[in-house]
Scaffold this active site. Structure first.
Site, mmCIF file in Angstrom:
data_model
loop_
_atom_site.group_PDB
_atom_site.id
_atom_site.type_symbol
_atom_site.label_atom_id
_atom_site.label_comp_id
_atom_site.label_asym_id
_atom_site.label_seq_id
_atom_site.Cartn_x
_atom_site.Cartn_y
_atom_site.Cartn_z
ATOM 1 N N LEU C 69 0.738 -1.149 0.043
ATOM 2 C CA LEU C 69 -0.113 -0.204 0.018
ATOM 3 C C LEU C 69 0.807 1.300 0.209
ATOM 4 O O LEU C 69 0.387 2.338 -0.047
ATOM 5 C CB LEU C 69 -0.982 0.122 1.269
ATOM 6 C CG LEU C 69 -1.979 -1.214 1.169
ATOM 7 C CD1 LEU C 69 -2.622 -1.182 2.745
ATOM 8 C CD2 LEU C 69 -2.975 -1.296 0.264
ATOM 9 N N ASP C 311 0.897 -9.645 -5.227
ATOM 10 C CA ASP C 311 1.882 -8.974 -5.094
ATOM 11 C C ASP C 311 2.062 -7.477 -5.755
ATOM 12 O O ASP C 311 3.229 -6.997 -6.229
ATOM 13 C CB ASP C 311 3.203 -10.006 -5.947
ATOM 14 C CG ASP C 311 4.652 -9.675 -5.252
ATOM 15 O OD1 ASP C 311 5.541 -10.043 -5.770
ATOM 16 O OD2 ASP C 311 4.546 -9.350 -4.189
#
Lengths: 324, 173, 442
Positions: C69, C311
């Site tokens: 993130l 991923d």
């Protein structure tokens, strides 16, 4: 899967950038060599110039230092009557923030017609060529003067010119490349050129630590014993051994290397009696090659340099004449 | 000098004989003569002339690909041959030989190229056929025939592969 | 009326819930943020909102075992807002984020802050992994119990190899004390160091320094030995090679408590996709040979590979539009996870005629129930009473992967320009419709 087409050729199949010899049609390779033979004689004239690239600007963009390659490109450009601008971009100025593509955009805004690029990263010239195509600057051409370990196409071509000059027919030769093939862009370009031109046997000679995997898939026979590898060879291409190899745990010392892989007169005698000895330069005398061989009658190392200018003139004049 | 002829009636060997006679007369007594043929048709003619005039050591062949004025439009010619000038251009009287004289641009390129080899005393031009249509102020000193052809057609000199010397023929393409 | 207590009725969709063996057209009833029933309406149920899912698949919201993130610390690459939005558009309702933020997630305060930030957005459930060692430096252990209390679901060393095997041994012993799972990338600290592509004929030709398969297998041998010595549970992140998967297969047969995942891109791409030095194909681990990719595809089918993840690694233009070796590795993935899972089902599983669930159901399992099981999360199912995290998607909808179609600030993937199948129509988190694709006017 990438959507980028082979950027070297335009949609008519003409050469618009020279990035690598791999994948070039044999006809284009031969065209370059044939054109080069017309340029060889220019050096003997009073006026060592032809007006082909008069008014064109060639930017030598060297991100990796190399006085000799830069100089030969500069001479070649000037003999074509082009204007030459040399840019030595050290790592530090790149770290000042300007990206590679920003540099290219700035130079294109100064109406560059051709970029001669040397870069430490394999593939850097492709990024430039793709960027020029994407920004609709198809009239600007890129010549790869060496990218990382990947390719040094003008060296490969001048090596082929040299072989053709002395041996005439590629289709019955055995050619050996000796040394640090793992790190060598010259070796890779030579291998592609030799196989494209139909050389039936290409050999790579070196210790296991300096031989990359995948050579067989490139059409090469590998030898770790130099005496075996040189038997009956017509052309020997010696590669330079760089000092860094000793510090990277790839080799113990230059002396030991010379003992097993140095080209001495005794080893040279194992090849054919009329075998020629080549070297892209600069030579490390006593490391990869014995002075007696380097200065001997079978060495064609200095003619390589002369041919190198003619070959570069041929490449540049063919590219500059190609429309986007 | 020569009257306009019907192109389909051209006999290249006869024209060569005419040209040779003119050149022989025109070069009589001139010193330091050399003959340079423009590749490829001009080169064949020059070879024959040099042999017939006993000037083989003073024969050169020139390829004008690097001096053409249409490089920007057409790029480098596909079939470039090396220029070979084995004599000293400076002070020489050079007979430049071409097969067909048309716009004059090839002659201009050849002259520019010769001047990069040295300073000739004089340059004279010999052409087998003059087809008019000049775009530059160029004139031949020796011409065997004048013809007119539409711009879409080309006049091509060919040399037979066998025979010593190979027979010349002119065809229209 | 509070959002959480809305009665949500999803009708006529094909409900696929692999954990409960459900695969058929049915209705789904949600109340109080939880799954109330599947099939017939419960007595007295009135819907506050009805969604017609005709032609769509109704599945558990996706559980993504790895999504970066970029917060804290890398906000110039992406922000929580943009990436959480990307998760919604990708149908991801639970995600696990690795600890390689800046600062590293090695302190409870940082974890709490991240969890809090994520919670206020009311979008996907964020489950951070704590760092295994302080600063990911491979020396001192982190306060694993404190970090777990703050919300970490396991401990990872991200992409940083641990040089000192003793430290890894101690970390695993300590984790075992509390039955924490250790998430490790199998890569040797030195072999392949500096490598940027799979060590093989292609990298040799292109002059790219290679990462040999040996880097993965040597690390696996070490990890399995340490597991035998400590009994610790390990989850292996981003397997890349056939040889590596063979070792995992053997370890599972032996009974070691090991699971593994693969990145969704690695199911489809090989080193050949580097093409002419396309830095979109610069990822870690690198795309390997066709044989390796085929082993990954087969591994998903036979269960050697437990789950696939995105991923997700947003990289901006400045770090991708560079020569291959200088580009930052990583590809955007949250919004491609579904399509790439379906692509595996179409391209591969469908042709394998394995008994059991349909390829489509298997694909859904790999990004829902199987992934949740690996992470130890109570998600990825539509079990009655479970939190209602649901995804409605159209498996047949085609879309082109391009920058404008992606909510993530990461616009780089080797799939750029590709047309893929599978598009999320709506994402429901804890019973509330957190995302609905704008419908084109008819």
């Amino acid at each position: 899967m990438t959507t980028m087409l082979n950027p070297q050729l335009n949609k008519h199949g003409e050469l618009q950038h020279l990035l690598t010899i791999e994948g070039l049609p044999k006809s284009i390779v031969n065209h370059i060599l044939d054109t080069a033979s017309s340029f060889v004689g220019i050096s003997d004239r009073d006026v060592k110039k032809v007006p082909l690239m008069r008014g064109k600007s060639v930017f030598n963009l060297f991100f990796e230092n190399s006085t000799r390659t830069r100089t030969t490109f500069e001479i070649a450009s000037k003999r074509l009557s082009a204007d030459v601008i040399n840019l030595n971009i050290q790592a530090s100025s790149a770290s000042k923030g300007e990206s590679l593509l920003d540099t290219i955009d700035n130079l294109s805004a100064m109406h560059a017609d051709m970029f001669v690029v040397r870069h430490a990263q394999s593939g850097a010239p492709y990024l430039i060529a793709k960027h020029l195509i994407d920004t609709r600057q198809a009239h600007v051409h890129v010549v790869n003067a060496g990218d990382g370990r990947h390719a040094h196409p003008t060296q490969g071509l001048l090596d082929m010119y040299t072989i053709r000059h002395y041996k005439k027919d590629f289709t019955n030769l055995t050619v050996a490349i000796v040394g640090d093939i793992l790190h060598s862009r010259v070796a890779r370009s030579d291998i592609h050129a030799l196989t494209t031109l139909g050389v039936p046997e290409v050999r790579a000679i070196g210790p296991h630590t300096l031989l990359p995997g995948g050579l067989e898939q490139m059409g090469v026979r590998t030898f770790t014993n130099m005496d075996e590898g040189l038997k009956g060879v017509d052309v020997i291409i010696m590669l330079r051994l760089q000092n860094e190899r000793m510090s990277g745990a790839l080799l113990p010392s230059a002396q030991e290397y010379f003992k097993s892989y140095g080209l001495t007169p005794e080893r040279l005698a194992l090849a054919k009696p009329d075998a020629i000895v080549m070297h892209p330069g600069p030579m490390n005398r006593g490391v990869e090659i014995d002075s007696a061989v380097a200065d001997g009658p079978q060495a064609v190392i200095l003619p390589q340099v002369t041919f190198g200018i003619a070959v570069r003139m041929a490449v540049m004049s063919i590219l500059a004449g190609t429309q986007g | 000098m020569t009257l306009p002829t019907n192109p389909s009636q051209l006999d290249a060997e006869a024209l060569y004989a005419t040209l040779l006679a003119q050149v022989k007369t025109g070069l009589a007594g001139v010193a330091n003569v050399a003959i340079v043929g423009i590749h490829s048709g001009g080169a064949w003619l020059a070879e024959r002339l040099a042999a017939d005039l006993g000037l083989l050591p003073r024969l050169g062949v020139i390829d004008v690909s690097f001096y053409r004025d249409d490089y920007a439009q057409k790029g480098l010619h596909a079939d470039v041959k090396p220029t070979q000038i084995g004599f000293d251009v400076t002070g020489a009287t050079i007979l430049l030989v071409d097969d067909v004289l048309y716009t004059g641009r090839t002659t201009r390129a050849a002259i520019n190229e010769l001047f990069d080899y040295g300073r000739p005393a004089r340059i004279m031009l010999a052409a087998l056929v003059d087809r008019g249509g000049r775009q530059l102020p160029v004139a031949a000193d020796f011409v065997a025939a004048s013809v007119t052809l539409p711009a879409t057609q080309a006049l091509v000199l060919q040399r037979a592969a066998t025979g010593q010397p190979g027979q010349f023929t002119l065809t229209i393409e | 009326m509070k959002l959480a207590s809305m009665n949500l009725h999803i009708k006529n969709g094909r409900v696929i819930d692999p954990a409960n063996g459900i695969d058929g057209v049915s209705d789904l009833f949600i109340a109080d943020g939880k799954v109330l029933a599947i099939g017939a309406a419960p007595a007295g149920y009135t819907a506050d909102l009805s969604i017609d899912a005709t032609g769509l698949i109704v599945s558990p919201g996706f559980v993504d075992l790895s999504a970066r993130l970029r917060e804290p610390g890398y906000e110039y690459k992406a922000t929580l807002e943009s990436e959480m939005q990307a998760a919604m558009q990708g149908g991801v309702t639970s995600l696990v984020c690795p600890p390689d933020t800046d600062p590293v997630l090695d302190e409870p305060g940082l974890v709490e802050m991240l969890k809090h930030r994520a919670k206020t957005l009311n979008q996907a459930h964020v489950h951070p992994l704590g760092a295994l060692t302080v600063g990911l430096k491979g020396q001192a252990l982190t306060e694993m119990a404190e970090l777990t209390e703050a919300g970490c679901i396991g401990f990872s060393h991200a992409e940083v190899p641990i040089e000192d095997t003793t430290v890894l041994l101690r970390a695993m012993q300590y984790a075992k004390t509390f039955e924490y799972t250790v998430w490790l990338r199998p890569q040797d600290a030195h072999i392949g160091r500096g490598g940027i592509a799979h060590a093989g004929p292609l990298a040799s030709r292109l002059g790219l320094s290679g990462v040999p398969v040996m880097s993965e297998t040597i690390a696996l041998h070490t990890i399995f030995e340490l597991m035998r010595a400590t009994g610790a549970r390990v989850h292996l992140c981003r397997m890349s090679s056939a040889a590596g998967l063979e070792l995992v297969r053997a370890a599972k047969r032996e009974g070691l408590p090991v699971t593994c995942d693969v990145g969704a891109h690695h199911i489809h791409m090989t080193d050949a996709d580097i093409g002419f030095f396309d830095s979109n194909a610069r990822v870690t681990p690198p795309f390997r040979s066709q044989r390796d990719r085929d082993a990954i595809r087969a591994g998903l089918l036979d269960g050697t590979v437990d789950a696939m993840c995105s991923d997700h690694t947003p990289v901006d233009d400045d770090e991708k539009l560079l020569p291959f070796g200088e580009a930052s590795p990583g590809a955007t993935g949250l919004e491609l996870l579904l399509s790439l899972a379906l692509k595996w089902a179409d391209d591969y599983a469908a042709g394998q005629h394995a008994a059991g669930a349909s390829p489509l159901a298997r694909a859904v399992a790999s990004i829902t129930s199987d992934a949740a099981r690996v992470a130890g999360l109570d998600s990825g199912t539509l079990s009655v009473g479970s939190v209602a995290d649901v995804c409605l998607f159209d498996p047949a909808a085609r879309w082109t992967v391009q920058a404008s179609a992606l909510a993530s600030q990461g616009k780089h993937t080797p799939f750029i320009g590709y047309e893929l199948s599978g598009q999320v129509q709506a994402t429901i988190v804890a019973g509330h419709v957190a995302y609905q694709r704008a419908v084109a006017p008819r």
